[in-house]
Write an enzyme that holds these catalytic residues in place. Sequence first.
Site, PDB file in Angstrom:
ATOM      1  N   GLN A  51       0.810  -1.225   0.000  1.00  0.00           N
ATOM      2  CA  GLN A  51       0.000   0.000   0.000  1.00  0.00           C
ATOM      3  C   GLN A  51       0.843   1.273   0.000  1.00  0.00           C
ATOM      4  OE1 GLN A  51      -2.811  -1.542   3.275  1.00  0.00           O
ATOM      5  NE2 GLN A  51      -4.090  -0.274   1.956  1.00  0.00           N
ATOM      6  N   CYS A 104     -10.946  -0.173   2.535  1.00  0.00           N
ATOM      7  CA  CYS A 104      -9.497  -0.268   2.383  1.00  0.00           C
ATOM      8  C   CYS A 104      -8.955   1.101   1.995  1.00  0.00           C
ATOM      9  CB  CYS A 104      -9.181  -1.296   1.305  1.00  0.00           C
ATOM     10  SG  CYS A 104      -7.420  -1.459   0.981  1.00  0.00           S
ATOM     11  N   LEU A 105      -7.834   1.482   2.588  1.00  0.00           N
ATOM     12  CA  LEU A 105      -7.223   2.784   2.288  1.00  0.00           C
ATOM     13  C   LEU A 105      -6.806   2.883   0.818  1.00  0.00           C
ATOM     14  CD1 LEU A 105      -4.950   3.146   5.460  1.00  0.00           C
ATOM     15  CD2 LEU A 105      -7.113   4.316   5.033  1.00  0.00           C
ATOM     16  N   HIS A 146      -7.539  -9.482   6.021  1.00  0.00           N
ATOM     17  CA  HIS A 146      -7.523  -8.420   4.996  1.00  0.00           C
ATOM     18  C   HIS A 146      -6.072  -8.090   4.605  1.00  0.00           C
ATOM     19  CE1 HIS A 146      -9.196  -4.501   3.292  1.00  0.00           C
ATOM     20  NE2 HIS A 146      -7.904  -4.236   3.387  1.00  0.00           N
ATOM     21  N   GLU A 147      -5.204  -7.964   5.618  1.00  0.00           N
ATOM     22  CA  GLU A 147      -3.800  -7.607   5.334  1.00  0.00           C
ATOM     23  C   GLU A 147      -3.054  -8.752   4.648  1.00  0.00           C
ATOM     24  OE1 GLU A 147      -3.272  -4.571   5.440  1.00  0.00           O
ATOM     25  OE2 GLU A 147      -4.941  -4.054   6.741  1.00  0.00           O
TER      26      GLU A 147
HETATM   27 NI    NI Z   1      -6.630  -2.732   2.674  1.00  0.00          NI
END
Ligand code: NI
Length: 186
Positions: A51, A104-105, A146-147
Site C-alpha cells: 500500500q 481499504c485505504l 484483509h492484510e
Molecule cells: Ni486494505
Amino acid sequence: MATRPIVKYPLPLLQKKTAPVTLFDDDLVKLVSDMIETMREAPGVGLAAPQIGVSLRLAVIAGSATLPDEARENESETPPPPPLVLANPRIVAGEGAHIDEEGCLSVIDCFAKVKRYQKITVEAQDIKGLPLRFEANGFFARVIQHEVDHLDGTLFIDRLSSLKRGLYKKKLKKILAQEQEAGGEQ
Ligand code: NI
C-alpha cells in the site's frame, strides 16, 4: 518516521504477490516506522507494505485492533497496546465464518460486506525475525485476513461478486474521470 503516499487501486502493484522479508535490519525498522505513521495519519487499522508501493510480505496492525471485540468497544477505558508488526504472516488455520463490512485505504469510496473466518491461527515473524504464533478472533482476525490478502495480491473487492465488483469499477471510472477534469481546470 515519515508518512508515505498510499497507493490506490487500480495500480497493478497492489495485485501482485509480495516477496518474503529476509533482512531484519535497520532498513526494515525504518520501513515499519513509516508504515505505522502512515497508518496512523490515514487513519487506518492496518496497512500492508504494497500500500506504500513496497512489494514485501509485511504488515502493521493498529494496537486498538488487536484487542478482543468487547475491549475494543470500551477502548477509551484502556490505553491501546502498541501496533503489531507481522513479517511473513501466514494463516495456518481458520474456523467459523463472519460477514461484516470492510473498506481499504487503497480502494477509494468503497465499503462492502466480506465473509471471513471468525477465528484464525497465525504464524509470522516479528520485526527482529523471531517466530510468532497466535490466535485471533473477531475484528482482529478480520484485519489480519484483509492484510494477508494484500500480501497475496488480493484486494477485498476481489472477494465481492463479479456484479458488485463491476459496479464499483464503473463508479471508480467516473470518480477518476471527474478528478482528472477538475485537475485539468487548475
Ligand atoms: Ni486494505
